[in-house]
Design a protein around this motif. Structure first.
Motif, PDB file in Angstrom:
ATOM      1  N   TYR A 105      -3.321  24.208  24.078  1.00 66.44           N
ATOM      2  CA  TYR A 105      -3.479  24.396  25.514  1.00 66.44           C
ATOM      3  C   TYR A 105      -2.335  25.183  26.109  1.00 66.44           C
ATOM      4  O   TYR A 105      -2.494  25.903  27.082  1.00 66.44           O
ATOM      5  CB  TYR A 105      -3.645  23.046  26.194  1.00 66.44           C
ATOM      6  CG  TYR A 105      -4.806  22.380  25.564  1.00 66.44           C
ATOM      7  CD1 TYR A 105      -6.091  22.845  25.841  1.00 66.44           C
ATOM      8  CD2 TYR A 105      -4.650  21.417  24.581  1.00 66.44           C
ATOM      9  CE1 TYR A 105      -7.183  22.342  25.185  1.00 66.44           C
ATOM     10  CE2 TYR A 105      -5.736  20.906  23.920  1.00 66.44           C
ATOM     11  CZ  TYR A 105      -7.002  21.365  24.227  1.00 66.44           C
ATOM     12  OH  TYR A 105      -8.081  20.881  23.574  1.00 66.44           O
ATOM     13  N   ILE A 147      -4.532  20.554  12.662  1.00 63.87           N
ATOM     14  CA  ILE A 147      -5.378  21.246  13.636  1.00 63.87           C
ATOM     15  C   ILE A 147      -5.853  20.268  14.701  1.00 63.87           C
ATOM     16  O   ILE A 147      -5.902  20.599  15.886  1.00 63.87           O
ATOM     17  CB  ILE A 147      -6.560  21.920  12.915  1.00 63.87           C
ATOM     18  CG1 ILE A 147      -6.018  22.982  11.952  1.00 63.87           C
ATOM     19  CG2 ILE A 147      -7.508  22.554  13.911  1.00 63.87           C
ATOM     20  CD1 ILE A 147      -7.059  23.659  11.132  1.00 63.87           C
ATOM     21  N   VAL A 148      -6.182  19.052  14.261  1.00 64.05           N
ATOM     22  CA  VAL A 148      -6.589  18.040  15.228  1.00 64.05           C
ATOM     23  C   VAL A 148      -5.485  17.814  16.249  1.00 64.05           C
ATOM     24  O   VAL A 148      -5.726  17.756  17.451  1.00 64.05           O
ATOM     25  CB  VAL A 148      -6.938  16.719  14.515  1.00 64.05           C
ATOM     26  CG1 VAL A 148      -6.992  15.570  15.506  1.00 64.05           C
ATOM     27  CG2 VAL A 148      -8.255  16.838  13.797  1.00 64.05           C
ATOM     28  N   TYR A 159      -5.403  20.775  18.661  1.00 63.78           N
ATOM     29  CA  TYR A 159      -6.549  21.019  19.526  1.00 63.78           C
ATOM     30  C   TYR A 159      -7.046  19.788  20.245  1.00 63.78           C
ATOM     31  O   TYR A 159      -7.699  19.891  21.271  1.00 63.78           O
ATOM     32  CB  TYR A 159      -7.705  21.615  18.716  1.00 63.78           C
ATOM     33  CG  TYR A 159      -7.537  23.081  18.477  1.00 63.78           C
ATOM     34  CD1 TYR A 159      -8.071  23.998  19.368  1.00 63.78           C
ATOM     35  CD2 TYR A 159      -6.811  23.542  17.402  1.00 63.78           C
ATOM     36  CE1 TYR A 159      -7.887  25.345  19.180  1.00 63.78           C
ATOM     37  CE2 TYR A 159      -6.631  24.896  17.202  1.00 63.78           C
ATOM     38  CZ  TYR A 159      -7.181  25.788  18.096  1.00 63.78           C
ATOM     39  OH  TYR A 159      -6.998  27.116  17.908  1.00 63.78           O
ATOM     40  N   MET A 160      -6.795  18.627  19.679  1.00 60.94           N
ATOM     41  CA  MET A 160      -7.457  17.460  20.229  1.00 60.94           C
ATOM     42  C   MET A 160      -6.497  16.362  20.638  1.00 60.94           C
ATOM     43  O   MET A 160      -6.825  15.200  20.587  1.00 60.94           O
ATOM     44  CB  MET A 160      -8.466  16.927  19.205  1.00 60.94           C
ATOM     45  CG  MET A 160      -9.483  17.972  18.851  1.00 60.94           C
ATOM     46  SD  MET A 160     -10.711  17.362  17.771  1.00 60.94           S
ATOM     47  CE  MET A 160     -11.639  18.850  17.464  1.00 60.94           C
ATOM     48  N   LYS A 161      -5.303  16.733  20.992  1.00 65.37           N
ATOM     49  CA  LYS A 161      -4.384  15.716  21.505  1.00 65.37           C
ATOM     50  C   LYS A 161      -3.760  16.252  22.779  1.00 65.37           C
ATOM     51  O   LYS A 161      -3.618  17.463  22.950  1.00 65.37           O
ATOM     52  CB  LYS A 161      -3.278  15.413  20.489  1.00 65.37           C
ATOM     53  CG  LYS A 161      -3.773  14.833  19.191  1.00 65.37           C
ATOM     54  CD  LYS A 161      -3.679  13.334  19.186  1.00 65.37           C
ATOM     55  CE  LYS A 161      -4.355  12.805  18.028  1.00 65.37           C
ATOM     56  NZ  LYS A 161      -4.736  11.973  17.298  1.00 65.37           N
ATOM     57  N   GLU A 162      -3.378  15.321  23.610  1.00 65.79           N
ATOM     58  CA  GLU A 162      -2.654  15.724  24.807  1.00 65.79           C
ATOM     59  C   GLU A 162      -1.246  16.128  24.400  1.00 65.79           C
ATOM     60  O   GLU A 162      -0.644  15.511  23.528  1.00 65.79           O
ATOM     61  CB  GLU A 162      -2.574  14.545  25.785  1.00 65.79           C
ATOM     62  CG  GLU A 162      -3.907  14.149  26.368  1.00 65.79           C
ATOM     63  CD  GLU A 162      -4.446  15.190  27.322  1.00 65.79           C
ATOM     64  OE1 GLU A 162      -3.635  15.979  27.844  1.00 65.79           O
ATOM     65  OE2 GLU A 162      -5.669  15.235  27.534  1.00 65.79           O
TER      66      GLU A 162
END
Lengths: 655, 477, 169, 103
Positions: free
Chosen positions: B368, B430-431, B434-437
């Protein structure tokens, strides 16, 4: 026109790059335009090529475009190339056409998302990968697409990453897919080992000459391929990721987890039909896994309350049908069902998305009801698609499902046919349960929520898809062979000369001094019997209506019961008796079924498969703990392990 | 007084070594006169590497054997010289900003990298066990020093000490192995050894076999294969990050080149006896590397374990021992160089002065804040895992097909299985991205040279994946 | 003559090597090591490898061991009493490893004692002389000889970088 | 020619010393002593090299052992420099105290 083939996957790739890198800067509107525009262009190019293909003589409908040599090592050669033939054309039409509609729909559905651009970048990337998958002219190209769609699916399932369940579901999907990919890659290696090439045309041309019918090599290859297919297409035992994948945004469920990606396994099996034809054992495995999955998933679908999960199990079940068709050699029927399924299931998913959208994110059917008033367009389209999936004449699902059942029976296997019919009954039941619980009956909607119809940009795709779901069946009108457009269209690709292959295999076996098994049964072509077909149609129509009636009885009649009880004191006894009948019915029929399928779901699904996955994770964790002891950080220990390793090698060498 | 005959000298085929040694010394000298700014030193080093790469093509009509069969210029060595110069150049480029940030201001650093590269070139071009031994030692000694070059950092110290002691220990085994092979054949020249083995004129076969076992240990240590890998995670962790990247590519490639020459080229006839050993080592490397990587929370250690598993795959190329094996080995190392330098480039970019941000959790939410960086890291990791159409996939596929051709089906099945497992931990990173704050603030200053390296690596990883053919063609001719 | 010198000196060397391992004080270990190296020089000498024997004395015993002693003195190391005390659990492994190593390497020498080499080829007058070794070194092995200089250069730079007292980093 | 020691006896001596060196590396904690044990291993190898030379009447082994000495010298200089540089940060040569990085 065919030389434009490379444009078809190129457009979505460009869209993905533009949206991925500049999405934040160019604003939401532009992102939507770019995403849909690129897919629309792909669709147009595909249409142009379809036109040209139609005007090509049937035998010459094969066009290969090699962009460049991808890998050439020794005698190994893989091109980065595309193949346009009737089969890939069908898939391209479905992917770009349905894909385009879903892209348009997503503009409305995802409108309030912060990372709108990210969603479309992934979605376009998915289109690119999927097109590579269906257009490639060799196994490696298919594998690239195969892995690419898996990755995109993973990203899109985990799109709402704030939810832990979404991340878990994404990981689960990826891991399960990898199991399948493992088998697929091994199959490719084996094909290369046997044929020295991985080009479709060459492999399928050489297969009848090089391989012996029903011998180990071809059986192993086809089984490995099929394991790959079960991973991607969510069949037993690798299906559990698909229901979990519903954590993703609904357009994703529609595009990836219903219409296109999950049917890639079916496409692969049909593409390799030559190999499968040569492996009768694999064929029956495919058929039974398909039939089993069809029933199994359907029973689970009856017990779910999450609207998307019901659809997910339904997808698993329908893909089971397609594999059932492949398994009995009815490849055309499989592709036919694939196409019609893409229409009605995409419509159903988008419709459920519209419902969820209208209810501000509610997915529990127990908190829905009576939505036909508030969402008329959604309701009508949903109903059409449901009738289609249930197999009501003359909607598309009727024709495609009926064709599968007909071929299953004609293949001489009544068990498979029975599986199919049972599945059809269950499908009609749970799909109408869904419709009744959502759109009919009393409203159980949270009073704070005011259901509303979705915007035009969402309903328009629904209407188009519903239209397709209604009339898509015209592609393959049975009864008279000449009417079956899809069959004629695919015939050149699927043509397989069983008799000469048999002769050749016998010859090969003879050379090594072995006797050929009794293969004559494979040669018997079932006779076309129009009366059987018609009676089967009537039967399946009856079955579907029975299912619908059952659903009506259980979910429209029964929910009103409690109210009647309170209102009508005078008829209490009667109602009570009626209630007792219901109780009896519940106890003897509904409850065991529900309990049984719950049990299946919980034990078979949650403990069996998840248990295996978790078990592997635990074993790995345990190994890691041991590694901690070994990797202790002391130089002395490291030296010790070197010496122990040395001793181990010595032992192997000398003892 | 006996007259000493003049030796056979062929300086032209030695050109890359000579050029690079001269530049290494020039770097030393220039460094004496520039105190603060190291730009000139770096410039000279890079020019030196470029000249070396060019001079590798000084010989036509390959292969050319010279110095009484102790040195060879053939396709394998030329290609390896390209990999070495490339990896050293990338390592130097990575070091520029890193060294500025971490306060490593020694000009000797660059000279050591160049000398190490000299060692690698010698190692990859030698056909004499004495030369291989010396080459390995040059490489190792430079690496011991480079690993410990951050003298005030206890981790760097510890890495140097562990690497040094275990390295010297392994050298003992390697040397003993060479001695026994010498004892069994009476020569140290690989060409002669091959001939003697073929004509079954070895004095003592058990001695030879014993020597082979010891050689496997020595080489196994240098390439970090299980069970001789244990230094790798610790040393990779403790060494300065550019050195780690350097270590994971160049020296490993050089050791593999020597490994290939000794086993696949000199002893193919004896393969029944060493094949099974290498198969076991390869399979163990894959499994233990992967299992170890799954447990890691530190990105450098994760990459270290993953490199152990990669060693397992690359060993398959040695086991395959056909010409496809050698070209797939070369291709793999090239692809691996791009992936590793890319990944470590990102690791360096994300770190800052007080905090190197080496925990995987530090990568939370990178996508992000810095989407481009997250995308490139994902590409490198996926390529390492073998995702088509990236370089890693092509490289793996190539090695596997070389092995399949020789009939090592079980080995390939296990390798494919492992590459499936390996996705699990690459995906973990990658998690996180892409998928954590995001947990803390990223304070990323885009150091131009490091970004440059990442871009090159990106081009290489994607390019080798999508258009591998020119390079594949080159490796085979 | 060879027998007379080899066996006692060989035994002595083994004991001195054990002394290196078992001695508590680093200085003691170093002294034992010097002794062992001198002993080995004698072993080389009886095999007519005079040149190497001299080098053994000059390089190993002379240069390398002096460096060792120097560092031990510089760091002012005292004897540690942690000689055999290894961490629990590791003792067992170490013991096991030791037994196996001894056993297997012994087995190996049994194999090699199979008779292939028991009667040496009659050696020439010039065997092991500086002239002969030098000739080999400068003809067959001129490249390793030159390359060794790069090795030493690298080692020199490395030692300076790591050990110089002024920390400018 | 006088009676000679068989080659295998030289090899036994070489192996014994080598194993003593290996064991020393395994059991000692003092970095400098561990290093000395590695030197024992290298010396042990030299015995084999010279013995092979003698029994095959070659000179390669002697050149090899010359190179081994060279390498040993280089390793010693770097190794001791590493130990000195570490000693500045943490005044110990006990290897068991260097255990920051593990697992």
């Amino acid at each position: 026109m065919f030389h434009l083939a490379f444009l078809v996957p190129l457009f979505p790739l460009i869209g993905s790059i533009v949206n991925g890198f500049f999405g934040l800067r160019i604003g939401k509107k532009a992102v939507g335009w770019v995403a849909c525009g690129t897919v629309a262009f792909s669709f147009l190019v595909t249409l142009l090529m379809l036109g040209q293909l139609l005007f090509t003589p049937a035998e010459e409908r094969l066009f290969e475009q090699t962009l460049f040599t991808w890998m050439a090592a020794g005698d190994f050669n893989a091109a980065f190339g595309f193949q346009i033939d009737p089969l890939s054309m069908v898939m391209m039409m479905v992917v770009t056409g349905v894909g385009f509609l879903i892209h348009v729909y997503s503009i409305g559905y995802m409108h309030d998302e912060y990372s709108y651009y990210r969603f479309f970048a992934y979605l376009n990337l998915f289109m690119f990968s999927m097109l590579l998958l269906v257009m490639g002219n060799n196994f490696l190209m298919m594998f690239i697409g195969w892995e690419g769609v898996g990755l995109c699916s993973y990203f899109l399932i985990g799109y709402y990453f704030e939810k832990k369940s979404a991340c878990d579901a994404g990981t689960k999907a990826f891991v399960m897919n990898r199991v399948g990919d493992f088998a697929f890659l091994l199959a490719i290696m084996y094909i290369f080992y046997l044929f020295g090439t991985i080009d479709y045309t060459e492999v399928f041309h050489a297969a009848p000459e090089k391989l012996i019918l029903g011998a180990e090599p071809v059986t192993i290859i086809t089984l490995l391929l099929f394991v790959g297919a079960t991973g991607k297409s969510a069949q037993i035992p690798l299906y559990t990721w698909l229901p979990d994948a519903m954590e993703g945004p609904t357009p994703v469920s529609a595009l990836i987890h219903a219409a296109t990606m999950v049917t890639a396994g079916v496409y692969m099996v049909v593409r390799c039909s030559v190999l499968f034809n040569m492996a009768p054992f694999s064929m029956s495995v495919v058929a039974f896994i398909g039939g089993g999955t069809a029933i199994f998933a359907a029973t689970i679908g009856m017990t779910q309350f999450d609207i998307k999960r019901v659809l997910a199990y339904s997808t698993v079940s329908q893909i089971g049908y397609m594999f059932l068709a492949c398994g009995v050699g009815a490849y055309t029927a499989a592709i036919f069902h694939l196409v019609t399924h893409a229409f009605f299931k995409a419509c159903l998913f988008l419709g459920s998305g519209s419902v969820i959208h209208g209810l501000h994110g509610e997915q529990d059917m127990r908190k829905m009801g009576d939505l036909k008033k508030h969402q008329p367009v959604t309701y009508i389209t949903f109903l059409i698609s449901t009738l289609a999936i249930a197999g009501i004449f003359p909607l598309s699902g009727f024709f495609s499902k009926d064709e599968i059942l007909y071929h299953a029976l004609m293949d001489g296997n009544t068990i498979l046919w029975g599986m199919g019919v049972t599945g059809a009954l269950l499908t009609a039941f749970y799909m109408f349960r869904l419709v009744f619980m959502t759109f009919w009956g009393e409203s159980r909607v949270d009073p704070h929520v005011h259901p509303h119809e979705s915007p035009k940009v969402m309903t328009l795709p629904l209407v188009i898809l519903a239209g397709l779901a209604a009339f898509g069946g015209l592609l393959g009108i049975p009864l008279v062979h000449g009417w079956h457009a899809l069959h004629n269209w695919l015939e050149p690709v699927l043509h397989f000369d069983m008799a000469s292959t048999l002769e050749h295999s016998k010859h090969l076996l003879h050379e090594v001094g072995r006797h050929a098994p009794h293969w004559e049964a494979l040669l018997i072509e079932p006779e076309e019997n129009i009366w059987i077909e018609i009676s089967l149609m009537l039967l399946s129509l009856t079955v579907a209506l029975t299912g619908i009636a059952g659903a009506y009885f259980c979910y429209v009649k029964k929910p009103g019961l409690p109210d009647e009880l309170i209102k009508g004191q005078w008829g209490y006894d009667l109602v009570k008796n009626k209630y007792e009948v219901d109780e009896f019915y519940d106890a003897t029929f509904v409850e065991p079924t529900i309990q049984g399928s719950l049990l299946l779901w919980k034990k078979g699904d949650a403990q069996g498969i998840d248990g295996a996955v978790n078990g592997v994770a635990q074993i790995l964790g345990w190994c890691g703990q041991q590694a901690r002891v070994v990797q202790s950080g002391f130089v002395r220990n490291y030296a010790l392990f070197m010496v122990l390793g040395f001793i181990m090698l010595l032992f192997i060498m000398f003892f | 007084m006996e007259h000493i005959p003049s030796p056979t000298v062929d300086l032209v085929s030695l050109a890359p070594v000579l050029v690079l040694s001269v530049f290494a010394m020039m770097v030393l000298l220039v460094d004496l006169y520039v105190k603060r700014d190291k730009t000139l030193v770096i410039f000279i080093s890079l020019v030196g590497l470029l000249m070396t790469a060019i001079s590798a093509f000084a010989k036509f009509d390959l292969p050319v054997h010279s110095f009484n069969d102790s040195y060879v210029v053939d396709e394998l060595s030329v290609f390896f010289i390209m990999i070495f110069t490339l990896s050293s150049a990338l390592a130097i480029l990575l070091s520029i900003d890193y060294n500025k940030r971490e306060g490593i201001r020694m000009g000797e650093y660059y000279s050591l990298i160049l000398l190490c590269t000299v060692g690698m070139i010698l190692l990859a071009s030698s056909t004499d066990m004495i030369m291989i031994f010396l080459g390995i030692e040059i490489v190792s000694i430079c690496l011991y020093v480079l690993a410990g070059i951050r003298r005030s950092d206890p981790k760097s110290n510890e890495a140097a000490l562990k690497y040094f002691l275990l390295g010297a220990f392994a050298t003992g085994f390697l040397l003993y192995g060479m001695t026994l092979v010498y004892g069994a054949t009476g020569t140290t020249k690989l060409g002669l050894i091959a001939e003697l083995i073929r004509e079954e004129q070895i004095a003592s076969k058990p001695l030879m076999l014993m020597g082979i076992v010891l050689l496997i240990i020595g080489f196994g240590f240098k390439v970090a294969s299980v069970p001789f890998h244990m230094w790798a995670p610790d040393v990779y962790h403790g060494a300065p990050t550019p050195v780690t990247a350097f270590m994971a590519v160049g020296p490993k490639a050089a050791a593999f080149a020597a490994f290939f020459r000794v086993f696949a080229e000199a002893m193919p006839v004896l393969s029944p006896s060493w094949e099974s050993l290498l198969c076991i080592v390869a399979v163990l490397s894959m499994f233990i590397g992967n299992v170890g990587a799954i447990m890691q929370t530190n990105i450098k250690r994760l990459l270290a374990y993953s490199s152990v598993s990669h060693v397992g795959y690359i060993l398959i190329a040695v086991i395959a021992k056909n010409s496809l094996g050698s070209s797939s080995l070369v291709f793999y190392m090239l692809a691996y160089a791009f992936m590793i330098f890319g990944a470590f480039g990102i690791v360096i970019l994300i770190g800052r002065k007080e905090n190197e941000m080496l925990e995987i959790a530090d990568y939370s939410g990178l996508a992000y804040k810095h989407p481009l960086m997250a995308i490139s890291m994902s590409v490198f990791l996926l390529s390492l895992g073998g995702m088509p159409p990236l370089a890693g996939f092509v490289a793996k596929f190539y090695i596997f097909s070389a092995a399949i051709k020789e009939g090592f089906v079980t080995l390939v099945v296990l390798a494919v299985l492992n590459s499936v497992i390996s996705f699990y931990y690459y995906l973990k990173v990658i998690v996180y991205m892409y998928m954590k704050e995001p947990e803390g603030e990223f304070q990323i200053s885009l150091a131009p040279m490091t970004v440059f390296v990442v871009v090159i690596a990106m081009v290489g990883t994607a390019g080798l994946g999508i258009f591998p053919d020119p390079i594949l063609y080159f490796t085979q001719h | 003559m060879e027998l007379l010198i080899f066996y006692p000196i060989g035994t002595l060397c083994v004991f001195l090597a054990l002394g290196v391992v078992l001695n508590k004080s680093p200085i003691g270990s170093a002294m034992c090591l010097i002794g062992m190296m001198l002993g080995l020089a004698a072993v080389f000498a009886i095999q007519h490898a005079h040149f190497i024997a001299i080098l053994q004395v000059i390089i190993y015993a002379g240069a390398i061991m002096v460096l060792f002693m120097f560092v031990i003195m510089l760091l002012n190391l005292k004897g540690d009493d942690t000689v055999w005390k290894t961490r629990e659990g590791n003792t067992l492994l170490t013991g096991l490893g030791a037994v196996l190593v001894v056993g297997i390497l012994y087995k190996m020498t049994e194999i090699t004692g199979g008779g292939e080499f028991d009667s040496p080829t009659p050696i020439q007058e010039t065997f092991g002389t500086t002239v002969k070794v030098g000739t080999t070194l400068f003809t067959d092995f001129v490249l390793p000889f030159e390359v060794a200089s790069i090795l030493l250069l690298a080692a020199m730079i490395g030692a300076v970088v790591l050990a110089k007292s002024k920390m400018d980093d | 020619m006088e009676s000679t020691v068989p080659l295998s006896h030289y090899l036994v001596l070489s192996t014994t010393l080598f194993v003593i060196g290996v064991l020393g590396v395994l059991v000692r904690r003092n970095a400098i002593v561990v290093f000395m044990c590695i030197e024992i291993m290298l010396n042990a190898v030299n015995i084999s090299l010279i013995a092979f030379d003698r029994y095959m009447n070659l000179h390669t082994g002697q050149v090899f052992s010359f190179m081994v000495m060279c390498v040993a010298a280089a390793e010693v200089s770097v190794g001791l420099a590493i130990i000195i540089s570490i000693f500045r940060n943490k005044p110990t040569v006990n290897l068991d105290e260097f255990n920051i990085m593990k697992w």
